[in-house]
Design a protein around this motif. Sequence first.
Motif, short mmCIF file in Angstrom:
data_model
loop_
_atom_site.label_atom_id
_atom_site.label_comp_id
_atom_site.label_asym_id
_atom_site.label_seq_id
_atom_site.Cartn_x
_atom_site.Cartn_y
_atom_site.Cartn_z
N HIS A 139 0.82 -1.34 0.11
CA HIS A 139 0.04 -0.03 0.00
C HIS A 139 0.88 1.21 0.14
N THR A 140 1.91 1.25 -0.11
CA THR A 140 3.01 2.29 -0.02
C THR A 140 2.49 3.44 -0.92
N TRP A 141 2.42 2.91 -2.34
CA TRP A 141 2.09 3.84 -3.37
C TRP A 141 0.82 4.49 -3.16
N HIS A 142 0.03 3.93 -2.30
CA HIS A 142 -1.52 4.70 -2.11
C HIS A 142 -1.21 5.85 -1.39
N HIS A 143 -0.38 6.19 -0.77
CA HIS A 143 0.14 7.41 -0.05
C HIS A 143 0.98 8.55 -0.77
N SER A 144 0.75 9.69 -0.42
CA SER A 144 1.48 10.80 -1.09
C SER A 144 2.91 10.86 -0.76
N ASP A 145 3.83 11.54 -1.42
CA ASP A 145 5.27 11.60 -1.19
C ASP A 145 5.41 12.13 0.25
N GLU A 146 4.71 13.32 0.46
CA GLU A 146 4.77 13.89 1.76
C GLU A 146 4.20 13.02 3.13
N LEU A 147 3.31 12.26 2.91
CA LEU A 147 2.94 11.41 4.02
C LEU A 147 3.87 10.26 4.12
N LEU A 148 4.38 9.88 2.89
CA LEU A 148 5.63 8.80 2.98
C LEU A 148 6.68 9.21 3.79
N PHE A 149 7.13 10.46 3.41
CA PHE A 149 8.38 11.15 3.97
C PHE A 149 8.07 11.42 5.74
N ASN A 150 6.87 11.79 5.90
CA ASN A 150 6.53 12.12 7.17
C ASN A 150 6.31 10.80 8.00
N LEU A 151 5.75 9.85 7.59
CA LEU A 151 5.75 8.44 8.27
C LEU A 151 7.27 7.99 8.48
N THR A 152 8.22 8.03 7.66
CA THR A 152 9.41 7.62 7.71
C THR A 152 10.19 8.50 8.75
N LYS A 153 10.14 9.82 8.72
CA LYS A 153 10.80 10.59 9.65
C LYS A 153 10.47 10.86 11.02
N TYR A 154 9.06 10.82 11.04
CA TYR A 154 8.58 10.78 12.42
C TYR A 154 7.68 9.60 13.05
N GLY A 155 7.39 8.81 11.98
CA GLY A 155 6.51 7.51 12.68
C GLY A 155 5.19 7.91 12.79
N ILE A 156 4.46 6.76 12.66
CA ILE A 156 3.03 6.57 12.91
C ILE A 156 2.33 7.10 14.12
N ALA A 157 2.98 7.15 15.20
CA ALA A 157 2.42 7.35 16.60
C ALA A 157 2.28 8.85 16.64
N ARG A 158 3.48 9.53 16.08
CA ARG A 158 3.34 11.06 16.27
C ARG A 158 2.20 11.74 15.19
N LEU A 159 2.40 11.09 14.04
CA LEU A 159 1.51 11.50 12.87
C LEU A 159 0.11 11.12 13.31
N ASN A 165 -1.14 11.29 16.10
CA ASN A 165 -1.40 12.05 17.60
C ASN A 165 -1.60 10.81 18.57
N ASN A 166 -1.13 9.64 18.44
CA ASN A 166 -1.42 8.60 19.25
C ASN A 166 -0.15 7.76 19.92
N PRO A 167 0.54 8.46 20.88
CA PRO A 167 1.82 8.18 21.39
C PRO A 167 1.89 6.74 21.84
N ASN A 168 0.79 5.97 22.08
CA ASN A 168 0.57 4.62 22.48
C ASN A 168 0.85 3.56 21.37
N TYR A 169 0.61 4.23 20.28
CA TYR A 169 0.62 3.17 19.07
C TYR A 169 2.21 2.34 19.10
N GLN A 170 2.04 1.05 18.84
CA GLN A 170 3.19 0.51 18.85
C GLN A 170 3.76 -0.29 17.77
N THR A 171 4.69 -0.09 17.12
CA THR A 171 5.24 -0.43 15.93
C THR A 171 6.92 -0.72 15.88
N ASP A 172 7.25 -1.60 15.21
CA ASP A 172 8.50 -2.08 14.91
C ASP A 172 9.23 -1.09 14.18
N MET A 173 8.61 -0.35 13.52
CA MET A 173 9.15 0.78 12.35
C MET A 173 9.93 1.67 13.22
#
Length: 159
Positions: free
Chosen positions: A91-111, A113-121
């Motif tokens: 599903h990577t290509w389903h997301h805009s460049d900007e969102l992909l960049f922000n997910l990679t740089k800041y993580g899902i929890a921050r984007l 606004n759920n600090p409890n979200y757990q990920t291995d990323m």
Amino acid sequence: MKNTNKWALGAMFTLVLAGGYWGLSQFATPQAEEQTGLLPYKNASVIATGQKIYQANCAACHGNDLQGEANWKQPKPSGRMPAPPHNETGHTWHHSDELLFNLTKYGIARLSNNPNYQTDMPIYEDILSDDEIIAVLAYIKSNWPTEVQQRHDQINAGS
């Protein structure tokens, strides 16, 4: 406003624009200008750099061939989601460049606004530079079939 202040403001604006252009100019090519979005996925130099960074930082989870982990749509016993494929089957290509960049740089929890979200990323904010993140994402996109790249360009264009 005095003419001197207007001139100084105009000069400052020009310098800011020039600085932004200079920062992105390392990725500029005649082909890149035809692209929509942030990723210079037709720039061979950026792609080669991105591939090296991907192999060193991403391939252990997302696979050497962008295939992701097995059963990537099902949570692991830990409750965390497996690494998805970054090829056209994911599903990577389903997301805009900007969102992909922000997910990679800041993580899902921050984007989200759920600090409890757990990920291995990992969060790459303090690991990779912005240019390195862009190079990795450009490498990933460069591997998609042309029709998927075009659909992703449409996502970036907002259509």
